[in-house]
Scaffold this motif. Structure first.
Motif, PDB file in Angstrom:
ATOM      1  N   TRP A 199      84.237  -2.730  20.726  1.00 43.54           N
ATOM      2  CA  TRP A 199      84.850  -3.500  21.811  1.00 43.54           C
ATOM      3  C   TRP A 199      86.263  -3.891  21.403  1.00 43.54           C
ATOM      4  O   TRP A 199      86.496  -4.377  20.290  1.00 43.54           O
ATOM      5  N   ARG A 229      90.329  -5.697  18.011  1.00 43.83           N
ATOM      6  CA  ARG A 229      88.866  -5.689  18.117  1.00 43.83           C
ATOM      7  C   ARG A 229      88.380  -7.061  18.570  1.00 43.83           C
ATOM      8  O   ARG A 229      88.873  -8.090  18.101  1.00 43.83           O
ATOM      9  N   ARG A 231      84.691  -9.332  20.180  1.00 48.63           N
ATOM     10  CA  ARG A 231      83.235  -9.356  20.298  1.00 48.63           C
ATOM     11  C   ARG A 231      82.828  -8.858  21.674  1.00 48.63           C
ATOM     12  O   ARG A 231      83.531  -9.060  22.656  1.00 48.63           O
ATOM     13  N   GLN A 232      81.679  -8.209  21.726  1.00 50.95           N
ATOM     14  CA  GLN A 232      81.143  -7.825  23.031  1.00 50.95           C
ATOM     15  C   GLN A 232      80.875  -9.083  23.841  1.00 50.95           C
ATOM     16  O   GLN A 232      80.244 -10.029  23.350  1.00 50.95           O
TER      17      GLN A 232
END
Length: 240
Positions: A199, A229, A231-232
């Motif tokens: 993600w 990058r 976090r989902q």
């Protein structure tokens, strides 16, 4: 003990539904947020039915064998293989599957038919502007007013990649649940590709290409200035 099989199966399914809907946000991997009350109610009903079925089975056993322990069955109570039906429910309870990712996104053909070209409402002021993949793609492909021109935008999604190394920031769009998911994606240029399914938040500017509404304009392109990058999110899908 086999006579309690239906009650155990109901209890496991109900507990699994309650786990993903009442005690966590895992249900967002499968359905829209508005369906949470129905999932909670369904899970509670299944657990209640399990209790009722278990009670009825126990009562019936006591009536048939008043001098024996109710858990001891002296006759056939269904094939042993029926207990395997509990495995899917147990797996969902202990190991809920992940959200759909790059495999699901790649199943959809890249070419889309034109939906109709027109002007879009003005975008809010400020840079960078957070946009969904769906809105960015619609404006890039169909907006005759070229509202994305000169704007810095930030798109959040997971990484997918073609065999030739081209990579995309991608999101799955759902109307009701994960079963009706479609793909929104934007090609990223000017930055190296993180691993597939990572993600990321990609900041950059729109790179016009192709004639509006044509297959050549899809997928839209973003000239990246940064890739971070992230976090989902709790809800990995965009609403279509």
């Amino acid at each position: 003990m086999r006579r309690y099989g239906p009650a155990v199966l109901l209890a496991l399914v109900g507990a699994a539904i309650l786990r993903v809907s009442l005690f966590s946000d895992l249900y967002l991997r499968y359905v829209q947020a508005g369906l949470r009350p129905y999932l909670v109610a369904s899970g509670a009903v299944l657990v209640l039915l399990a209790v009722v079925v278990g009670t009825l089975v126990r009562t019936a056993g006591e009536l048939e064998n008043p001098h024996s322990h109710p858990d001891h069955s002296h006759g056939p109570a269904g094939p042993r293989v029926a207990w395997f039906l509990t495995l899917p429910a147990l797996a969902l309870l202990l190991f809920p599957p992940p959200a759909l990712g790059s495999y699901s996104a790649e199943r959809e053909a890249a070419q889309r038919s034109a939906r109709g070209i027109g002007t879009f409402p003005a975008l809010p002021a400020g840079n960078p502007l957070d946009l969904t993949l769906g809105e960015f793609g619609s404006r890039a492909v169909y907006d005759s007013g070229r509202s994305l021109r000169g704007r810095t935008v930030r798109l959040t999604g997971f990484v997918t990649r073609d065999a030739d190394g081209t990579w995309y920031v991608t999101r799955l769009l759902v109307s009701c649940c994960a079963a009706d998911a479609t793909t929104a994606k934007t090609e990223v240029r000017g930055a190296g590709a993180p691993p597939v399914d990572t993600w990321v938040a990609v900041t950059g500017t729109w790179h016009p290409q192709g004639e509006l509404g044509s297959a050549a304009a899809w997928p839209p392109v973003l000239d990246a200035t940064s890739v971070q990058r992230v976090r989902q999110p709790d809800n990995p899908y965009e609403k279509r």
